[in-house]
Design an enzyme around this catalytic site. Structure first.
Site, mmCIF file in Angstrom:
data_model
loop_
_atom_site.group_PDB
_atom_site.id
_atom_site.type_symbol
_atom_site.label_atom_id
_atom_site.label_comp_id
_atom_site.label_asym_id
_atom_site.label_seq_id
_atom_site.Cartn_x
_atom_site.Cartn_y
_atom_site.Cartn_z
ATOM 1 N NE ARG A 52 10.493 -2.190 3.478
ATOM 2 C CZ ARG A 52 9.631 -1.574 4.285
ATOM 3 N NH1 ARG A 52 9.483 -1.986 5.530
ATOM 4 N NH2 ARG A 52 8.911 -0.562 3.859
ATOM 5 N NE ARG A 85 -0.477 -0.080 4.971
ATOM 6 C CZ ARG A 85 -0.868 0.524 6.074
ATOM 7 N NH1 ARG A 85 -1.940 1.293 6.050
ATOM 8 N NH2 ARG A 85 -0.201 0.372 7.200
ATOM 9 C CG ASP A 106 -8.016 -1.338 1.577
ATOM 10 O OD1 ASP A 106 -6.837 -1.184 1.954
ATOM 11 O OD2 ASP A 106 -9.004 -0.970 2.258
ATOM 12 N N GLY A 107 -4.845 -1.585 -0.220
ATOM 13 C CA GLY A 107 -3.831 -0.597 -0.548
ATOM 14 C C GLY A 107 -4.023 0.749 0.113
ATOM 15 N NE ARG A 110 7.531 4.789 5.320
ATOM 16 C CZ ARG A 110 7.214 3.529 5.652
ATOM 17 N NH1 ARG A 110 6.889 3.241 6.910
ATOM 18 N NH2 ARG A 110 7.201 2.581 4.745
ATOM 19 C CE LYS A 128 2.782 2.641 6.440
ATOM 20 N NZ LYS A 128 3.570 2.658 7.695
ATOM 21 C CG ASP A 169 8.390 -7.354 6.882
ATOM 22 O OD1 ASP A 169 8.518 -8.314 7.655
ATOM 23 O OD2 ASP A 169 7.377 -6.640 6.851
ATOM 24 C CG ASN A 170 8.139 -4.065 9.792
ATOM 25 O OD1 ASN A 170 7.870 -3.740 8.640
ATOM 26 N ND2 ASN A 170 7.251 -4.617 10.597
#
Length: 492
Positions: A181, A91, A123-124, A174, A111, A250-251
């Protein structure tokens, strides 16, 4: 006049399997909630133009700057220890990169900008509540001096998103040093694509660790650089009671920034086992678990780099293990130095580590508020004989009473005068953090009443977290029992 974004895009020069080209999905009626004007100026953007209706069109994704190269990035990741070979930006859409006024390359990403090839069943879109939370917390972290992604803007979309309950839609702009990552490396390593792992490593070195390019082993220098930044980052989190909540690979940013705020929270009463995230049912990412989880994540990065560290796998593993062995020392050094500074210990003595740890033990036993206890200790630094305000924070002060005389004796050996010591302690012990109940009140006002005055006020307070003002006294106070937020949510 068209708002100019001086994009200079490098990630799109990587092979096409690194990303998917995608345009944001238009929204019905974009309305700017907040523009971070100082950040806009730092990025070389015109804040006056961004605050116009045209600016809202761009910051919502309805219009694309001419030089944008909008993409969704591919990555994988371990989520709560389970590997998912394909995640990606589901998203979020990267508009491009700018070189800021300090010469630093920064990503600008929307974002909540709509579906991408990585959206899976999503839904993005983004809901207003999580957008406000990330804006508040990321800007607070920046003011606290902790490496973080930043928030340039928040925009209402004029649409609703299907969450529980239904919420207004919003888009966050952002800004990050990059969005590379650990999971980005994992995406290619899991596919056995060593050429892409190498290309990504070369890109990360050029962008974040240019000194590594001159090292005898550039890829080892890259790994060591990421290890060092993560050790420093997590030590900084621990000093303000920050709990990320979803430390999946991934974070985990290769640049060493805090990223993806989701169900993050700040600890009130000190307890190393504290968990707020509703999806962290077993406490994997509890406050006290964050250092070993950071090492776990870094180990996953090292696994991706083994074939770059040496031609022989066994040798590569040995090199990686040696590098990872440095994490504990680097983290402990950063953690103990920061903790000592919070206690006013600016010289070093053999018993300082024990004295520091015993204060934390006293906080836990006495169920004291983490942030306020350190701040009130700073206030008492001018006259350490009077610790009444600190003591009053402890439900059971027995352990504190035992500790306090030893602290008084120790700071008496410090060379600086009491006023200097107090000022130094106040520079590392914030009066204000983004307390969970305050964030929740801001979100409720915005979502339920379209009232953004509390949002503006909390941003004002948190912009100067070390400067106490009487009119903001309530922001320093812990929650009353009925105000406590016991659970936070990802919001996706």
């Amino acid at each position: 006049m068209t708002a100019h974004f001086p994009f200079d895009n490098s990630y799109v020069a990587l092979p096409p399997n690194f990303f998917a080209r995608v345009a944001p999905t238009p929204v019905a009626a974009p309305r700017l909630i907040k523009l971070n004007r100082p950040l806009a100026v730092q990025l070389g953007l015109d804040p006056d133009l961004l605050e116009t209706p045209e600016g809202a069109e761009i910051l919502s994704g309805n219009q694309m700057p001419e030089t944008a190269a909008s993409i969704a990035m591919a990555y994988a990741g371990h989520q709560f220890g389970n590997f998912v070979p394909q995640l990606g930006d589901g998203r979020a859409i990267l508009l491009g990169e700018v070189v800021d006024r300090n010469g630093v390359r920064r990503d600008i990403q929307l974002k909540g900008a709509g579906r991408t090839p990585f959206s899976r069943m999503g839904d993005g879109r983004a809901a207003l509540g999580p957008v406000l939370r990330e804006y508040i917390v990321s800007e607070a972290m920046a003011a606290l001096g902790i490496p973080t992604t930043r928030s340039l803007a928040a925009v209402l979309t004029g649409e609703t998103v299907l969450r529980d309950p239904i919420q207004p839609g919003a888009v966050l702009t952002r800004v990050a040093s990059s969005h590379i990552r650990v999971g980005t490396f994992q995406y290619f390593a899991a596919r056995g694509d060593l050429a892409s792992v190498r290309a990504l490593a070369d890109h990360a070195i050029a962008r974040h660790y240019p000194e590594a390019a001159q090292a005898p082993s550039p890829y080892l220098a890259l790994l060591e650089g990421v290890i060092g930044r993560q050790a420093e980052l997590v030590a900084s989190w621990m000093m303000v009671g920050f709990i990320h909540g979803v430390m999946n690979t991934d974070n985990c940013s290769v640049a060493g920034e805090t990223i993806d705020y989701g169900p993050c929270a700040f600890m009130d009463t000190f307890d190393p086992k504290t968990v707020y995230s509703s999806i962290d049912q077993f406490g994997r990412y509890a406050y006290g678990n964050q250092p070993p989880i950071a090492l776990w994540n870094l180990t996953r990065l090292a696994e991706c780099l083994v074939r770059l560290l040496a031609d022989d796998d066994d040798k590569g593993i040995e090199i990686a293990q040696t590098a990872l062995g440095g994490f504990a020392e680097q983290f402990n050094a950063a953690y103990l130095a920061k903790l000592a500074a919070k206690l006013g210990l600016f010289t070093s003595q053999p018993d300082d580590q024990q004295l520091s740890q015993e204060f934390l033990t006293a906080l836990a036993k006495g169920e004291a508020d983490f942030t306020l206890a350190f701040r009130r200790l700073s206030d008492a630094a001018v006259d350490p004989s009077d610790l009444g305000e600190v003591r009053a924070l402890f439900a059971d002060p027995a352990a504190f009473d035992e500790w306090a005389p030893r602290w008084r004796a120790r700071i008496a050996t410090e060379p600086q005068d009491a006023t200097t010591r107090q000022a130094a302690m106040r520079r590392v012990n914030p009066a204000y953090i983004p307390r969970n109940h305050r964030i929740e009140a801001v979100i409720r006002a915005a979502v339920d009443r379209d009232d953004f005055a509390p949002f503006e006020e909390i941003l004002t307070v948190l912009a100067n977290p070390f400067e106490e003002k009487a009119e903001f006294a309530r922001y320093a106070e812990p929650p009353q029992p009925h105000e406590q937020v016991l659970e936070t949510f990802c919001g996706t």
